[in-house]
Design a protein around this motif. Structure first.
Motif, PDB file in Angstrom:
ATOM      1  N   TYR B  65       0.924  -0.996   0.122  1.00  0.00           N
ATOM      2  CA  TYR B  65       0.042   0.088   0.000  1.00  0.00           C
ATOM      3  C   TYR B  65       0.629   0.818  -0.166  1.00  0.00           C
ATOM      4  O   TYR B  65       0.121   2.435  -0.866  1.00  0.00           O
ATOM      5  CB  TYR B  65      -0.875   0.068   1.149  1.00  0.00           C
ATOM      6  CG  TYR B  65      -1.238  -1.386   1.196  1.00  0.00           C
ATOM      7  CD1 TYR B  65      -2.237  -1.466   0.201  1.00  0.00           C
ATOM      8  CD2 TYR B  65      -2.515  -1.509   3.004  1.00  0.00           C
ATOM      9  CE1 TYR B  65      -3.336  -2.385   0.055  1.00  0.00           C
ATOM     10  CE2 TYR B  65      -3.257  -2.810   2.188  1.00  0.00           C
ATOM     11  CZ  TYR B  65      -3.201  -3.126   1.496  1.00  0.00           C
ATOM     12  OH  TYR B  65      -4.336  -4.010   1.578  1.00  0.00           O
ATOM     13  N   LYS B  66       1.608   1.047   0.692  1.00  0.00           N
ATOM     14  CA  LYS B  66       3.177   2.801   0.947  1.00  0.00           C
ATOM     15  C   LYS B  66       3.831   2.077  -0.544  1.00  0.00           C
ATOM     16  O   LYS B  66       4.470   1.179  -1.091  1.00  0.00           O
ATOM     17  CB  LYS B  66       4.224   1.712   1.867  1.00  0.00           C
ATOM     18  CG  LYS B  66       4.902   3.259   2.053  1.00  0.00           C
ATOM     19  CD  LYS B  66       5.706   2.463   3.357  1.00  0.00           C
ATOM     20  CE  LYS B  66       6.785   3.625   3.203  1.00  0.00           C
ATOM     21  NZ  LYS B  66       7.727   3.423   2.734  1.00  0.00           N
ATOM     22  N   ARG B  67       3.630   3.851  -1.552  1.00  0.00           N
ATOM     23  CA  ARG B  67       3.665   4.092  -2.726  1.00  0.00           C
ATOM     24  C   ARG B  67       5.602   4.493  -2.288  1.00  0.00           C
ATOM     25  O   ARG B  67       5.806   5.229  -1.272  1.00  0.00           O
ATOM     26  CB  ARG B  67       3.584   5.064  -3.143  1.00  0.00           C
ATOM     27  CG  ARG B  67       1.937   4.599  -3.661  1.00  0.00           C
ATOM     28  CD  ARG B  67       1.498   3.812  -4.498  1.00  0.00           C
ATOM     29  NE  ARG B  67       0.587   3.454  -4.212  1.00  0.00           N
ATOM     30  CZ  ARG B  67      -0.460   3.712  -5.141  1.00  0.00           C
ATOM     31  NH1 ARG B  67      -0.681   5.167  -5.615  1.00  0.00           N
ATOM     32  NH2 ARG B  67      -2.157   3.045  -4.550  1.00  0.00           N
ATOM     33  N   GLY B  69       8.105   7.211  -1.520  1.00  0.00           N
ATOM     34  CA  GLY B  69       8.226   8.803  -1.163  1.00  0.00           C
ATOM     35  C   GLY B  69       6.643   8.556  -0.059  1.00  0.00           C
ATOM     36  O   GLY B  69       6.933   9.709   0.289  1.00  0.00           O
ATOM     37  N   TRP B  70       6.048   7.615   0.255  1.00  0.00           N
ATOM     38  CA  TRP B  70       5.162   8.066   1.578  1.00  0.00           C
ATOM     39  C   TRP B  70       6.030   7.486   2.726  1.00  0.00           C
ATOM     40  O   TRP B  70       6.705   6.918   3.020  1.00  0.00           O
ATOM     41  CB  TRP B  70       3.963   7.324   1.045  1.00  0.00           C
ATOM     42  CG  TRP B  70       3.106   6.998   0.262  1.00  0.00           C
ATOM     43  CD1 TRP B  70       3.705   8.310  -0.490  1.00  0.00           C
ATOM     44  CD2 TRP B  70       2.022   6.969  -0.158  1.00  0.00           C
ATOM     45  NE1 TRP B  70       2.585   8.277  -2.170  1.00  0.00           N
ATOM     46  CE2 TRP B  70       0.990   7.245  -1.475  1.00  0.00           C
ATOM     47  CE3 TRP B  70       1.099   6.333   0.328  1.00  0.00           C
ATOM     48  CZ2 TRP B  70       0.143   7.270  -2.355  1.00  0.00           C
ATOM     49  CZ3 TRP B  70       0.273   5.738   0.232  1.00  0.00           C
ATOM     50  CH2 TRP B  70      -0.847   6.145  -1.194  1.00  0.00           C
ATOM     51  N   LYS B  71       5.808   8.892   3.273  1.00  0.00           N
ATOM     52  CA  LYS B  71       6.213   8.505   5.118  1.00  0.00           C
ATOM     53  C   LYS B  71       4.662   7.262   5.757  1.00  0.00           C
ATOM     54  O   LYS B  71       3.869   8.009   5.285  1.00  0.00           O
ATOM     55  CB  LYS B  71       6.098   9.727   5.689  1.00  0.00           C
ATOM     56  CG  LYS B  71       7.891   9.954   5.677  1.00  0.00           C
ATOM     57  CD  LYS B  71       8.321  11.131   6.018  1.00  0.00           C
ATOM     58  CE  LYS B  71       7.222  12.174   7.339  1.00  0.00           C
ATOM     59  NZ  LYS B  71       7.739  13.167   7.009  1.00  0.00           N
ATOM     60  N   VAL B  72       5.297   6.382   6.299  1.00  0.00           N
ATOM     61  CA  VAL B  72       4.367   6.550   7.289  1.00  0.00           C
ATOM     62  C   VAL B  72       4.115   7.065   8.858  1.00  0.00           C
ATOM     63  O   VAL B  72       4.866   7.606   9.630  1.00  0.00           O
ATOM     64  CB  VAL B  72       5.104   4.861   8.030  1.00  0.00           C
ATOM     65  CG1 VAL B  72       3.107   4.257   9.228  1.00  0.00           C
ATOM     66  CG2 VAL B  72       5.694   3.393   6.994  1.00  0.00           C
ATOM     67  N   LEU B  73       1.997   7.290   8.615  1.00  0.00           N
ATOM     68  CA  LEU B  73       2.306   7.944  10.212  1.00  0.00           C
ATOM     69  C   LEU B  73       1.601   7.054  10.670  1.00  0.00           C
ATOM     70  O   LEU B  73       1.699   7.575  12.455  1.00  0.00           O
ATOM     71  CB  LEU B  73       1.301   9.180   9.714  1.00  0.00           C
ATOM     72  CG  LEU B  73       1.573   9.856   8.605  1.00  0.00           C
ATOM     73  CD1 LEU B  73       0.727  11.088   7.822  1.00  0.00           C
ATOM     74  CD2 LEU B  73       3.033  10.826   9.350  1.00  0.00           C
ATOM     75  N   ASN B  74       0.366   6.290  10.666  1.00  0.00           N
ATOM     76  CA  ASN B  74       0.147   5.107  11.340  1.00  0.00           C
ATOM     77  C   ASN B  74      -0.234   4.090  11.143  1.00  0.00           C
ATOM     78  O   ASN B  74      -1.004   3.864   9.468  1.00  0.00           O
ATOM     79  CB  ASN B  74      -0.942   5.895  12.389  1.00  0.00           C
ATOM     80  CG  ASN B  74      -1.682   5.206  13.431  1.00  0.00           C
ATOM     81  OD1 ASN B  74      -1.097   4.311  13.710  1.00  0.00           O
ATOM     82  ND2 ASN B  74      -2.889   4.940  13.849  1.00  0.00           N
ATOM     83  N   ARG B  75       0.101   2.971  11.015  1.00  0.00           N
ATOM     84  CA  ARG B  75      -0.444   2.025  10.763  1.00  0.00           C
ATOM     85  C   ARG B  75      -0.789   0.824  11.135  1.00  0.00           C
ATOM     86  O   ARG B  75      -0.891   0.250  12.160  1.00  0.00           O
ATOM     87  CB  ARG B  75       0.949   0.803  10.252  1.00  0.00           C
ATOM     88  CG  ARG B  75       1.266  -0.121   8.889  1.00  0.00           C
ATOM     89  CD  ARG B  75       2.046  -0.356   8.326  1.00  0.00           C
ATOM     90  NE  ARG B  75       2.290  -0.531   7.031  1.00  0.00           N
ATOM     91  CZ  ARG B  75       4.055  -0.112   6.025  1.00  0.00           C
ATOM     92  NH1 ARG B  75       5.007  -0.579   6.792  1.00  0.00           N
ATOM     93  NH2 ARG B  75       3.820   0.062   5.086  1.00  0.00           N
TER      94      ARG B  75
END
Lengths: 142, 124
Positions: B65-67, B69-75
């Motif tokens: 799901y994470k592309r 350049g995306w930063k994880v904020l909550n998983r």
């Protein structure tokens, strides 16, 4: 006669599913001060949601298997994004309805007119663009 | 807090070869069993169904799901693949197995083998 004699690696079929909701929520100091969470268990039937971000947008990813596009309702009101999903399960003569909700507080830096969403393989991806004035800018020293 | 974030990163590497057991439901209509396996994020081409002896194995690989350049904020969503291993109690006509994938649910149709299928027997 039941079809399944036993499952390898025994366990409740829902146990892994439930693990999504048993996890402790990240404490608020992890957050860059933009979004906060409502505990899905507090609302009843929930579903797991991931939150990602880059310089331009926030991205919400929700797993909604079996839910059709027309049965998903997204509402952004007072900086709260509510995802409501309905699912009809047809099993011969029996059919039942399930509904699920999740409310996520988004910050005031979201450009509400630019919000878009896409559904593929039971996964809903919502793009919440950041308002122009809140995007990071590099400042030239004059 | 920083150490926790570090551990999460490490776990992601370790979990790459582990699986989550998907939720599933079984129903039975007209000498066929249907297994609905909930595998959101798995496109049709990433699902694999194998019947070996009486063991049915269903696997699915999610697209991340994470592309870039995306930063994880909550998983909350686990990123491992799905794997379901079922030992069947019923003889299945393995040639007749079919499957379809719709909105993240894989439905496998398992026709009961002719010798054990329920048949109405005509009386002469």
């Amino acid at each position: 006669m039941t079809l399944v004699k036993r499952e390898h690696k025994l366990g409740d079929p829902y146990s892994q599913w439930g693990r999504f909701f048993d996890r402790p929520l990240l404490s608020s100091d992890f957050w860059p001060g933009i979004m906060s969470y409502t505990n899905p268990m507090a609302i009843g039937r929930g579903f797991p949601v991931d939150v990602y971000g880059n310089d331009d947008s926030y991205f919400l990813v929700a797993e909604l298997p079996g839910v059709k596009k027309e049965n998903i309702d997204l509402k952004l009101e007072n900086a709260v994004l509510t995802i409501s999903a309905k699912r009809k399960v047809d099993e011969g003569e029996n059919s039942s309805d399930y509904s699920m909700d999740r409310s996520i507080t988004v910050g005031d830096d979201v450009d509400s007119d630019g919000v878009s969403a896409k559904l593929a393989n039971g996964v809903l991806t919502i793009t919440l663009p950041k308002a122009e004035e809140r995007k990071p800018k590099s400042i030239t020293i004059g | 807090m920083n150490t926790q974030v570090g551990e999460t990163e490490k776990n992601q590497g370790r979990d790459r070869n582990s699986y989550v057991k998907p939720r599933y439901e079984v129903s039975n209509r007209e000498n066929t069993y249907y297994i609905d396996v909930y595998m959101p994020g798995v496109p049709r081409e990433n699902a694999n169904i194998v019947l070996e002896g009486d063991t049915l194995t269903i696997e699915g690989k999610r697209l991340p799901y994470k592309r870039a350049g995306w930063k994880v904020l909550n998983r909350e969503i686990r990123e491992e693949g799905y794997k379901l291993d079922l030992q069947l109690n019923v003889d299945i006509d393995s040639e007749g197995i079919t499957a379809k994938s719709d909105q993240g649910i894989l439905t496998v149709a398992l026709p009961v083998a002719a010798k054990v299928a329920h048949r109405a027997i005509p009386i002469d």
